[in-house]
Motif scaffolding. Structure first.
Motif, PDB file in Angstrom:
ATOM      1  N   ILE A  10      20.982  15.311 -10.786  1.00 48.85           N
ATOM      2  CA  ILE A  10      19.944  15.009 -11.761  1.00 48.85           C
ATOM      3  C   ILE A  10      19.074  13.870 -11.230  1.00 48.85           C
ATOM      4  O   ILE A  10      19.589  12.868 -10.734  1.00 48.85           O
ATOM      5  N   ALA A  11      17.745  14.040 -11.351  1.00 49.10           N
ATOM      6  CA  ALA A  11      16.803  12.985 -10.965  1.00 49.10           C
ATOM      7  C   ALA A  11      15.851  12.746 -12.134  1.00 49.10           C
ATOM      8  O   ALA A  11      15.540  13.665 -12.896  1.00 49.10           O
ATOM      9  N   PHE A  12      15.397  11.511 -12.265  1.00 50.93           N
ATOM     10  CA  PHE A  12      14.481  11.115 -13.323  1.00 50.93           C
ATOM     11  C   PHE A  12      13.222  10.574 -12.665  1.00 50.93           C
ATOM     12  O   PHE A  12      13.290   9.704 -11.799  1.00 50.93           O
ATOM     13  N   PHE A  13      12.060  11.086 -13.074  1.00 55.11           N
ATOM     14  CA  PHE A  13      10.778  10.662 -12.508  1.00 55.11           C
ATOM     15  C   PHE A  13       9.906  10.055 -13.593  1.00 55.11           C
ATOM     16  O   PHE A  13       9.866  10.558 -14.725  1.00 55.11           O
ATOM     17  N   THR A  14       9.202   8.964 -13.228  1.00 53.79           N
ATOM     18  CA  THR A  14       8.260   8.332 -14.144  1.00 53.79           C
ATOM     19  C   THR A  14       6.940   8.075 -13.434  1.00 53.79           C
ATOM     20  O   THR A  14       6.864   8.092 -12.199  1.00 53.79           O
ATOM     21  N   ASP A  15       5.919   7.817 -14.223  1.00 51.17           N
ATOM     22  CA  ASP A  15       4.623   7.380 -13.725  1.00 51.17           C
ATOM     23  C   ASP A  15       4.235   6.179 -14.576  1.00 51.17           C
ATOM     24  O   ASP A  15       4.018   6.324 -15.779  1.00 51.17           O
ATOM     25  N   ALA A  16       4.232   5.001 -13.976  1.00 48.56           N
ATOM     26  CA  ALA A  16       3.955   3.747 -14.684  1.00 48.56           C
ATOM     27  C   ALA A  16       4.909   3.568 -15.869  1.00 48.56           C
ATOM     28  O   ALA A  16       4.509   3.136 -16.944  1.00 48.56           O
ATOM     29  N   GLY A  17       6.171   3.959 -15.677  1.00 48.07           N
ATOM     30  CA  GLY A  17       7.186   3.780 -16.689  1.00 48.07           C
ATOM     31  C   GLY A  17       7.265   4.881 -17.739  1.00 48.07           C
ATOM     32  O   GLY A  17       8.130   4.858 -18.600  1.00 48.07           O
ATOM     33  N   VAL A  18       6.375   5.872 -17.653  1.00 52.40           N
ATOM     34  CA  VAL A  18       6.358   6.988 -18.603  1.00 52.40           C
ATOM     35  C   VAL A  18       7.016   8.195 -17.947  1.00 52.40           C
ATOM     36  O   VAL A  18       6.665   8.547 -16.819  1.00 52.40           O
ATOM     37  N   PRO A  19       7.976   8.849 -18.632  1.00 53.94           N
ATOM     38  CA  PRO A  19       8.612  10.039 -18.047  1.00 53.94           C
ATOM     39  C   PRO A  19       7.570  11.058 -17.593  1.00 53.94           C
ATOM     40  O   PRO A  19       6.612  11.347 -18.316  1.00 53.94           O
ATOM     41  N   LYS A  20       7.747  11.579 -16.378  1.00 54.03           N
ATOM     42  CA  LYS A  20       6.783  12.500 -15.775  1.00 54.03           C
ATOM     43  C   LYS A  20       7.279  13.932 -15.898  1.00 54.03           C
ATOM     44  O   LYS A  20       8.354  14.273 -15.408  1.00 54.03           O
ATOM     45  N   THR A  21       6.500  14.763 -16.560  1.00 47.47           N
ATOM     46  CA  THR A  21       6.834  16.176 -16.721  1.00 47.47           C
ATOM     47  C   THR A  21       5.851  17.026 -15.934  1.00 47.47           C
ATOM     48  O   THR A  21       4.814  16.542 -15.469  1.00 47.47           O
ATOM     49  N   GLY A  22       6.194  18.295 -15.764  1.00 50.05           N
ATOM     50  CA  GLY A  22       5.298  19.227 -15.080  1.00 50.05           C
ATOM     51  C   GLY A  22       5.277  19.093 -13.569  1.00 50.05           C
ATOM     52  O   GLY A  22       4.387  19.624 -12.915  1.00 50.05           O
ATOM     53  N   LEU A  23       6.256  18.400 -12.997  1.00 49.59           N
ATOM     54  CA  LEU A  23       6.330  18.247 -11.537  1.00 49.59           C
ATOM     55  C   LEU A  23       6.993  19.472 -10.909  1.00 49.59           C
ATOM     56  O   LEU A  23       7.618  20.278 -11.588  1.00 49.59           O
ATOM     57  N   ASN A  24       6.886  19.566  -9.597  1.00 52.04           N
ATOM     58  CA  ASN A  24       7.595  20.560  -8.797  1.00 52.04           C
ATOM     59  C   ASN A  24       8.383  19.824  -7.715  1.00 52.04           C
ATOM     60  O   ASN A  24       8.123  19.991  -6.522  1.00 52.04           O
ATOM     61  N   PRO A  25       9.362  18.995  -8.119  1.00 45.33           N
ATOM     62  CA  PRO A  25      10.068  18.165  -7.140  1.00 45.33           C
ATOM     63  C   PRO A  25      10.978  18.981  -6.229  1.00 45.33           C
ATOM     64  O   PRO A  25      11.417  20.084  -6.570  1.00 45.33           O
ATOM     65  N   THR A  26      11.231  18.403  -5.070  1.00 49.53           N
ATOM     66  CA  THR A  26      12.165  18.998  -4.116  1.00 49.53           C
ATOM     67  C   THR A  26      13.278  18.001  -3.827  1.00 49.53           C
ATOM     68  O   THR A  26      13.164  16.811  -4.105  1.00 49.53           O
ATOM     69  N   LEU A  27      14.336  18.525  -3.227  1.00 46.80           N
ATOM     70  CA  LEU A  27      15.524  17.731  -2.967  1.00 46.80           C
ATOM     71  C   LEU A  27      16.009  17.984  -1.547  1.00 46.80           C
ATOM     72  O   LEU A  27      16.016  19.129  -1.091  1.00 46.80           O
ATOM     73  N   ASP A  28      16.394  16.912  -0.860  1.00 49.36           N
ATOM     74  CA  ASP A  28      17.042  16.987   0.448  1.00 49.36           C
ATOM     75  C   ASP A  28      18.390  16.302   0.328  1.00 49.36           C
ATOM     76  O   ASP A  28      18.512  15.266  -0.338  1.00 49.36           O
ATOM     77  N   ILE A  29      19.406  16.880   0.968  1.00 45.45           N
ATOM     78  CA  ILE A  29      20.748  16.294   0.946  1.00 45.45           C
ATOM     79  C   ILE A  29      21.316  16.295   2.358  1.00 45.45           C
ATOM     80  O   ILE A  29      21.212  17.296   3.072  1.00 45.45           O
ATOM     81  N   TRP A  30      21.910  15.157   2.735  1.00 45.03           N
ATOM     82  CA  TRP A  30      22.581  15.007   4.018  1.00 45.03           C
ATOM     83  C   TRP A  30      24.016  14.587   3.796  1.00 45.03           C
ATOM     84  O   TRP A  30      24.316  13.847   2.855  1.00 45.03           O
TER      85      TRP A  30
END
Length: 66
Positions: free
Chosen positions: A4-24
């Motif tokens: 689970i990841a949480f994204f914000t923009d200037a402290g406001v929760p950011k919705t509508g993103l298309n985030p990606t994930l890398d794992i090592w």
């Protein structure tokens, strides 16, 4: 295992993103490359890490800038 990841923009929760994930693995072996995350709600996104091994340690990077 859900990552689970949480994204914000200037402290406001950011919705509508298309985030990606890398794992090592901590030995430097990349096991997940630029996989899409799924929006949950309220700035939270998840990735189902199906190849998770409880005997391994991992480094994870979530990128919400794309």
């Amino acid at each position: 295992m859900n990552i689970i990841a949480f994204f914000t923009d200037a402290g406001v929760p950011k919705t509508g993103l298309n985030p990606t994930l890398d794992i090592w693995k901590v030995d430097g072996t990349q096991v997940v490359t630029a996989q899409a995350m799924t929006e949950i709600n309220g700035g939270f996104y998840k990735y189902d890490f199906t190849t998770y091994d409880e005997d391994e340690d991992y480094c994870i990077r979530a990128d919400g800038t794309n």
